[in-house]
Design an enzyme around this catalytic site. Structure first.
Site, PDB file in Angstrom:
ATOM      1  CB  SER A  35      70.847-150.782  52.976  1.00 25.76           C
ATOM      2  OG  SER A  35      71.556-150.070  51.999  1.00 25.76           O
ATOM      3  CG  ASP A 121      67.531-143.538  52.791  1.00 29.98           C
ATOM      4  OD1 ASP A 121      68.634-143.358  52.235  1.00 29.98           O
ATOM      5  OD2 ASP A 121      67.185-144.633  53.264  1.00 29.98           O
ATOM      6  CG  HIS A 155      70.570-145.628  54.258  1.00 28.85           C
ATOM      7  ND1 HIS A 155      69.627-146.116  53.399  1.00 28.85           N
ATOM      8  CD2 HIS A 155      71.530-146.594  54.354  1.00 28.85           C
ATOM      9  CE1 HIS A 155      69.996-147.303  52.968  1.00 28.85           C
ATOM     10  NE2 HIS A 155      71.143-147.626  53.544  1.00 28.85           N
TER      11      HIS A 155
END
Length: 328
Positions: A35, A121, A155
């Site tokens: 991320s 995600d 995610h």
């Protein structure tokens, strides 16, 4: 070594904050991140490509995507891939390279790149991650790029032993997907690695070290950095074996201030390190008024130079890297 100290080393004991050490390392250094950490790993790879031989990028978009804008970071560069102007990003990278603010982009040609995006995600859309692939394909040989886009993951960092259910959101952003992302990434970059059994017991130390010295005379918090970071050192590397350095950048809400050492302990890198003589450096970001979630700076809250060699976080991590090499 006394039996008690040996026991602490065996279980991966975290001792009191100490000075970051130097080790017997070869020149094959790599980075990875999740991320915001993916964006940071990408920035560091692009800026330091003379030293970095490969990068593993989990759920992040292309270099300089936010272009200094928080609004772009939280919209375009997380969700709306069609709004990403790749020509602008290529031009920025090439401008920085021509000004020696990043290393020559030609260094990327033979580097190994691993890119991961879960099919579910909802934080960083798979289309944005594919723009990361597009960026690298301009500068890196296609056969050196491995993409994984077919795992039904939310995610988070994918592991084979720890975390929440793979396809659902959890607040640690570590997902048990029966997939060892750390191993797959490092094996792509280096090749020929031994794969650990899921959650294998550790033999080395997870050390809490002082990050402050790498930002003096300014407080690290000024730049969104913690006063301490982690480094995992296998027993073999402690004993003087030649090892390789891998730098791991956590994501937002995953730093020491939120998860303590959970990210450094439970993402699978240390098990790979034990079997394959890697030292794993885990620099730690921290929240401040400009960065409430403890993200890495990939939109410019700490400096307009955040994505090049002069960025405050970039300089601090470079100094940590050099220290492990005995060069700082």
């Amino acid at each position: 070594m006394s039996g008690y100290i040996l026991f602490l080393a065996f279980v991966g004991f975290v001792h009191g904050q100490t000075r970051l050490g130097s080790y017997n390392l070869d020149s094959a250094i790599s980075v990875s991140g999740l991320s915001s950490g993916s964006y940071m790993a990408n920035q560091f790879h692009i800026a330091q490509s003379k030293k970095i031989i490969g990068a593993a990028l989990f759920a992040g978009g292309p270099y300089y995507c936010a272009a200094g804008s928080l609004a772009s970071a939280t919209t375009t560069c997380m969700l709306f891939s069609n709004s990403i102007n790749m020509n602008n990003l290529f031009s920025k990278a090439e401008s920085y390279a021509s000004s020696s603010l990043i290393d020559p982009l030609s260094n990327l040609q033979n580097d190994k790149v691993f890119i991961f995006s879960g099919t579910k995600d909802s934080v960083v859309a798979p289309g944005v991650v594919k723009k990361q692939e597009e960026f690298y394909r301009r500068y890196t040989n296609a056969e050196n790029i491995k993409t994984v886009y077919d795992i039904v993951a939310q995610h988070g960092m994918p592991t084979d032993f720890y975390g929440g259910a793979c396809g659902t959101t959890n607040l640690q952003y570590i997902n048990n997907c029966n997939y060892n992302g750390a191993y797959e990434a490092l094996n792509h970059i280096y090749g020929g690695l031994q794969k650990p059994s899921p959650g294998a017991a550790l033999t080395g130390e997870l050390i809490l070290f002082d990050q402050s010295e790498f930002f003096k005379p300014t407080s690290p918090s000024t730049y969104g950095m913690d006063t301490a970071g982690y480094i995992y050192v296998p027993a073999s590397c402690q004993s003087g074996a030649q090892c390789r350095l891998h730098i791991v950048f956590h994501g937002c809400l995953q730093a020491r201030e939120k998860l303590s050492d959970k990210y450094a302990r439970n993402t699978g890198y240390n098990q790979v390190a034990d079997l394959n003589n890697f030292i794993i450096l885990y620099p730690q970001a921290k929240s401040n008024m400009s960065n409430l979630n403890g993200c890495w700076d990939w939109w410019g809250f700490s400096s307009k130079d955040y994505a090049n060699k002069n960025g405050h976080e970039m300089v601090g991590v470079e100094r940590m890297m050099l220290r492990t090499l005995g060069q700082y």
